[in-house]
Design an enzyme around this catalytic site. Sequence first.
Site, PDB file in Angstrom:
ATOM      1  N   SER A 144      -1.489  -0.021  -1.455  1.00 54.95           N
ATOM      2  CA  SER A 144      -2.867   0.292  -1.827  1.00 54.95           C
ATOM      3  C   SER A 144      -3.352  -0.781  -2.792  1.00 54.95           C
ATOM      4  CB  SER A 144      -2.927   1.658  -2.514  1.00 54.95           C
ATOM      5  OG  SER A 144      -4.183   1.880  -3.118  1.00 54.95           O
ATOM      6  N   TYR A 157       0.132   8.311  -8.125  1.00 54.42           N
ATOM      7  CA  TYR A 157      -0.223   7.504  -6.951  1.00 54.42           C
ATOM      8  C   TYR A 157       0.088   6.029  -7.196  1.00 54.42           C
ATOM      9  CZ  TYR A 157      -3.075   5.870  -3.001  1.00 54.42           C
ATOM     10  OH  TYR A 157      -3.514   5.280  -1.841  1.00 54.42           O
TER      11      TYR A 157
END
Length: 274
Positions: A144, A157
């Site tokens: 990401s 995350y």
Amino acid sequence: MSVSYFGGRVVAVTGAGAGIGRQLAIQVASQGGLLSLVDRDESALRETVELTGVRPDLILSNVVDVADRTAMQHCADETSHHFGRVDAIFNNAGILYSGDVLDCNFPDIEHVMNTNFWGTINGSKVFLPDIVQSDRANIVNVSSAFGLMSAPGYSAYNSAKFAVRGFTESLRQEMLATHPQVRVSCVYPGGVKTSIARSARVASTLDHSAVVDSFEKSIARTEPAEAARTILRGTEKGLPRIFVGNDARVIDVLTRVASSGYQRIIPTLTSARR
């Protein structure tokens, strides 16, 4: 993108029930690829299979949670048995969690790590013995933009996506040294218009609907089909890093230019929304 790059190749895709994973499946199928699709949502996976429009014998559908190592091993074994080989794996499955460290529960952090990090390791490991036998192979792991830059409220995350980055870069070097025909890429998407925020868990101190609204109105910019095209082009080129969206590219430049200094910038930009 070469029309024939994935033609006749056996490609596994995790998180194929929606978003980027679904578009990867559809676009690989359009090139004549043979698919082994993985998702824990049976109805969503069934819909993806229908959207690919391929014959039943050219596609496998596996209702599996990528965090379940035993189930993933069975999936890899079934794929190898059915098609006789495996040429590529897209470890795309992932979940989102929002919440400050002070407010996070241990089970929520573990859930993110089990899916985003261990799911990537599970997919890479169980398919790797077959993949290294291919004369033209790819392993593509989705990190990401938050695997390049941390942000307040996303510690779980961030941790998982930074870990995916480290694992993938190490694996790439190993393959370059021992199996150079296996090209390993790490994907860094920015905000993509998927359902990831709607299905995400949040800390009890947050309003889930507000998190979804912020993500969909302020962060998600790239369409899943465009993201998949970018990933497939980068995969064909064997790029070590594949950036999806201008926001991901900006974050890459910011973190390289500002180094750790970005950690003073980001809180000032996000404090108004917190």
